[in-house]
Design a protein around this motif. Structure first.
Motif, PDB file in Angstrom:
ATOM      1  N   GLN A  72       0.843  -1.201   0.000  1.00 51.12           N
ATOM      2  CA  GLN A  72       0.000   0.000   0.000  1.00 51.12           C
ATOM      3  C   GLN A  72       0.874   1.245   0.000  1.00 51.12           C
ATOM      4  OE1 GLN A  72      -2.487   0.445   3.501  1.00 51.12           O
ATOM      5  NE2 GLN A  72      -4.000   1.587   2.324  1.00 51.12           N
ATOM      6  N   ILE A  73       0.497   2.242  -0.821  1.00 49.64           N
ATOM      7  CA  ILE A  73       1.240   3.494  -0.842  1.00 49.64           C
ATOM      8  C   ILE A  73       0.565   4.511   0.077  1.00 49.64           C
ATOM      9  CG2 ILE A  73       2.368   3.183  -3.069  1.00 49.64           C
ATOM     10  CD1 ILE A  73       0.233   4.875  -4.370  1.00 49.64           C
ATOM     11  N   SER A  74       1.368   5.462   0.550  1.00 52.56           N
ATOM     12  CA  SER A  74       0.897   6.439   1.531  1.00 52.56           C
ATOM     13  C   SER A  74      -0.039   7.475   0.927  1.00 52.56           C
ATOM     14  CB  SER A  74       2.092   7.139   2.175  1.00 52.56           C
ATOM     15  OG  SER A  74       2.877   7.786   1.180  1.00 52.56           O
ATOM     16  N   ALA A  75       0.064   7.714  -0.372  1.00 48.87           N
ATOM     17  CA  ALA A  75      -0.809   8.669  -1.063  1.00 48.87           C
ATOM     18  C   ALA A  75      -0.978   8.199  -2.496  1.00 48.87           C
ATOM     19  CB  ALA A  75      -0.194  10.066  -1.031  1.00 48.87           C
ATOM     20  N   VAL A  76      -2.179   8.310  -3.013  1.00 50.00           N
ATOM     21  CA  VAL A  76      -2.434   7.909  -4.395  1.00 50.00           C
ATOM     22  C   VAL A  76      -1.548   8.741  -5.307  1.00 50.00           C
ATOM     23  CG1 VAL A  76      -4.184   7.830  -6.206  1.00 50.00           C
ATOM     24  CG2 VAL A  76      -4.780   7.168  -3.882  1.00 50.00           C
ATOM     25  N   SER A  77      -0.966   8.071  -6.295  1.00 47.49           N
ATOM     26  CA  SER A  77      -0.016   8.711  -7.195  1.00 47.49           C
ATOM     27  C   SER A  77      -0.555   8.721  -8.621  1.00 47.49           C
ATOM     28  CB  SER A  77       1.314   7.949  -7.148  1.00 47.49           C
ATOM     29  OG  SER A  77       2.225   8.479  -8.091  1.00 47.49           O
ATOM     30  N   GLY A  78      -0.114   9.681  -9.391  1.00 53.63           N
ATOM     31  CA  GLY A  78      -0.434   9.723 -10.814  1.00 53.63           C
ATOM     32  C   GLY A  78       0.485   8.835 -11.624  1.00 53.63           C
ATOM     33  N   GLN A  79       1.436   8.188 -10.961  1.00 52.32           N
ATOM     34  CA  GLN A  79       2.384   7.293 -11.637  1.00 52.32           C
ATOM     35  C   GLN A  79       2.190   5.869 -11.131  1.00 52.32           C
ATOM     36  OE1 GLN A  79       6.043   9.327 -10.444  1.00 52.32           O
ATOM     37  NE2 GLN A  79       6.293   9.940 -12.575  1.00 52.32           N
ATOM     38  N   THR A  80       2.461   4.911 -11.994  1.00 53.69           N
ATOM     39  CA  THR A  80       2.433   3.511 -11.584  1.00 53.69           C
ATOM     40  C   THR A  80       3.618   3.246 -10.664  1.00 53.69           C
ATOM     41  OG1 THR A  80       1.322   2.818 -13.594  1.00 53.69           O
ATOM     42  CG2 THR A  80       2.574   1.130 -12.424  1.00 53.69           C
ATOM     43  N   VAL A  81       3.359   2.556  -9.564  1.00 55.63           N
ATOM     44  CA  VAL A  81       4.407   2.198  -8.604  1.00 55.63           C
ATOM     45  C   VAL A  81       4.648   0.699  -8.725  1.00 55.63           C
ATOM     46  CG1 VAL A  81       4.996   2.044  -6.148  1.00 55.63           C
ATOM     47  CG2 VAL A  81       3.799   4.076  -7.026  1.00 55.63           C
ATOM     48  N   THR A  82       5.912   0.314  -8.871  1.00 55.45           N
ATOM     49  CA  THR A  82       6.247  -1.111  -8.892  1.00 55.45           C
ATOM     50  C   THR A  82       7.053  -1.440  -7.645  1.00 55.45           C
ATOM     51  OG1 THR A  82       8.208  -0.731 -10.246  1.00 55.45           O
ATOM     52  CG2 THR A  82       6.184  -1.316 -11.405  1.00 55.45           C
ATOM     53  N   VAL A  83       6.721  -2.592  -7.070  1.00 57.00           N
ATOM     54  CA  VAL A  83       7.332  -3.013  -5.809  1.00 57.00           C
ATOM     55  C   VAL A  83       7.963  -4.398  -6.018  1.00 57.00           C
ATOM     56  CG1 VAL A  83       6.942  -3.377  -3.348  1.00 57.00           C
ATOM     57  CG2 VAL A  83       5.478  -1.775  -4.605  1.00 57.00           C
ATOM     58  N   PRO A  84       9.257  -4.441  -6.329  1.00 57.51           N
ATOM     59  CA  PRO A  84       9.902  -5.743  -6.503  1.00 57.51           C
ATOM     60  C   PRO A  84      10.062  -6.441  -5.150  1.00 57.51           C
ATOM     61  CG  PRO A  84      11.536  -4.004  -6.636  1.00 57.51           C
ATOM     62  CD  PRO A  84      10.188  -3.326  -6.506  1.00 57.51           C
ATOM     63  N   PHE A  85      10.093  -7.768  -5.196  1.00 58.44           N
ATOM     64  CA  PHE A  85      10.302  -8.518  -3.955  1.00 58.44           C
ATOM     65  C   PHE A  85      11.076  -9.788  -4.251  1.00 58.44           C
ATOM     66  CE2 PHE A  85       6.170  -9.851  -5.617  1.00 58.44           C
ATOM     67  CZ  PHE A  85       6.250 -11.239  -5.585  1.00 58.44           C
ATOM     68  N   THR A  86      11.783 -10.251  -3.225  1.00 60.48           N
ATOM     69  CA  THR A  86      12.450 -11.549  -3.295  1.00 60.48           C
ATOM     70  C   THR A  86      11.722 -12.480  -2.335  1.00 60.48           C
ATOM     71  OG1 THR A  86      14.039 -10.868  -1.601  1.00 60.48           O
ATOM     72  CG2 THR A  86      14.711 -10.604  -3.908  1.00 60.48           C
ATOM     73  N   VAL A  87      11.861 -13.784  -2.588  1.00 62.30           N
ATOM     74  CA  VAL A  87      11.167 -14.780  -1.773  1.00 62.30           C
ATOM     75  C   VAL A  87      12.184 -15.735  -1.163  1.00 62.30           C
ATOM     76  CG1 VAL A  87       9.420 -16.601  -1.770  1.00 62.30           C
ATOM     77  CG2 VAL A  87       9.165 -14.655  -3.311  1.00 62.30           C
ATOM     78  N   THR A  88      12.094 -15.901   0.164  1.00 60.35           N
ATOM     79  CA  THR A  88      12.910 -16.873   0.893  1.00 60.35           C
ATOM     80  C   THR A  88      11.979 -17.601   1.855  1.00 60.35           C
ATOM     81  OG1 THR A  88      13.485 -15.221   2.570  1.00 60.35           O
ATOM     82  CG2 THR A  88      15.027 -15.483   0.728  1.00 60.35           C
ATOM     83  N   GLY A  89      12.534 -18.353   2.762  1.00 64.98           N
ATOM     84  CA  GLY A  89      11.738 -19.058   3.765  1.00 64.98           C
ATOM     85  C   GLY A  89      11.990 -20.552   3.713  1.00 64.98           C
ATOM     86  N   SER A  90      11.307 -21.271   4.593  1.00 68.45           N
ATOM     87  CA  SER A  90      11.531 -22.710   4.700  1.00 68.45           C
ATOM     88  C   SER A  90      10.651 -23.533   3.767  1.00 68.45           C
ATOM     89  CB  SER A  90      11.316 -23.169   6.150  1.00 68.45           C
ATOM     90  OG  SER A  90       9.994 -22.864   6.566  1.00 68.45           O
ATOM     91  N   ALA A  91       9.595 -22.944   3.221  1.00 68.77           N
ATOM     92  CA  ALA A  91       8.730 -23.668   2.282  1.00 68.77           C
ATOM     93  C   ALA A  91       9.431 -23.783   0.935  1.00 68.77           C
ATOM     94  CB  ALA A  91       7.399 -22.944   2.129  1.00 68.77           C
ATOM     95  N   THR A  92       9.097 -24.825   0.189  1.00 69.24           N
ATOM     96  CA  THR A  92       9.722 -25.081  -1.105  1.00 69.24           C
ATOM     97  C   THR A  92       8.765 -24.688  -2.228  1.00 69.24           C
ATOM     98  OG1 THR A  92      10.926 -26.942  -0.140  1.00 69.24           O
ATOM     99  CG2 THR A  92      10.792 -26.856  -2.547  1.00 69.24           C
ATOM    100  N   ASP A  93       9.270 -23.810  -3.112  1.00 70.04           N
ATOM    101  CA  ASP A  93       8.470 -23.363  -4.250  1.00 70.04           C
ATOM    102  C   ASP A  93       8.060 -24.566  -5.096  1.00 70.04           C
ATOM    103  OD1 ASP A  93       7.217 -21.808  -6.139  1.00 70.04           O
ATOM    104  OD2 ASP A  93       9.049 -20.978  -6.988  1.00 70.04           O
ATOM    105  N   THR A  94       6.858 -24.607  -5.516  1.00 68.58           N
ATOM    106  CA  THR A  94       6.146 -25.611  -6.326  1.00 68.58           C
ATOM    107  C   THR A  94       5.668 -26.827  -5.540  1.00 68.58           C
ATOM    108  OG1 THR A  94       8.045 -26.825  -7.247  1.00 68.58           O
ATOM    109  CG2 THR A  94       7.277 -24.895  -8.485  1.00 68.58           C
ATOM    110  N   SER A  95       6.430 -27.314  -4.558  1.00 65.38           N
ATOM    111  CA  SER A  95       5.910 -28.463  -3.798  1.00 65.38           C
ATOM    112  C   SER A  95       5.094 -28.014  -2.587  1.00 65.38           C
ATOM    113  CB  SER A  95       7.035 -29.411  -3.368  1.00 65.38           C
ATOM    114  OG  SER A  95       7.941 -28.767  -2.525  1.00 65.38           O
TER     115      SER A  95
END
Length: 170
Positions: A72-95
């Protein structure tokens, strides 16, 4: 947006369209010839919004189906906001899960965007597992307070039991 007013000459020669810029309207809606003429008077003086995950954690059983992570952004913007993320943790992707692709996109004029974690309901008895999203550097916004979200997948399978097939052996 931009209000288009069509008028006849009314005392002005060779005037066919009159464009009126309304404050807050996206500049990309204005015709190029108007931007060339009016560029000295139109400046974006809005502060850059911050973006944050709306919660630091959530949990759901393997049979929950999906979990949603909201940025969520703090104020609505006239520009598109992109929020990249990385994924870690103990769960296994796909299984154990799958997740929508990075980045989360918050469209211009909107205040939120989401990533969806789809949980796999397996039949293995196992410990609870985590999917951790860590926010990267957003575009058209800066990072806010909550930049890590941990989704915990709680196991819903019974513990296996062990029994002997015979009470004794000769």
């Amino acid at each position: 947006g931009v209000k288009y007013i069509y008028t006849g000459p009314a005392g002005l020669e060779e005037v066919y369209d009159l464009y009126i810029y309304l404050p807050g309207a996206p500049l990309d809606e204005l015709p190029e010839r108007f931007l060339d003429w009016a560029s000295i008077g139109l400046t974006d003086d809005d502060t850059t919004p911050t973006v944050t995950f709306t919660s630091a954690s959530q949990s759901g059983a393997e049979d929950v189906g999906t979990m949603t992570v909201t940025a969520q952004i703090s104020a609505v913007s006239g520009q598109t906001v992109t929020v990249p993320f990385t994924v870690t943790g103990s769960a296994t992707d796909t299984s154990d899960y799958s997740i929508s692709a990075s980045p989360i996109t918050i469209a211009a004029g909107s205040s939120t965007g989401t990533a969806t974690i789809t949980v796999v309901n397996d039949v293995l008895s196992e410990a609870d597992e985590t999917v951790v999203l860590t926010m990267g550097s957003p575009t058209n916004a800066t990072q806010g307070a909550t930049t890590v979200h941990t989704a915990t997948i709680t196991d819903n399978d019974s513990q296996p039991s062990v029994t002997f097939t015979a009470a004794s052996q000769t």
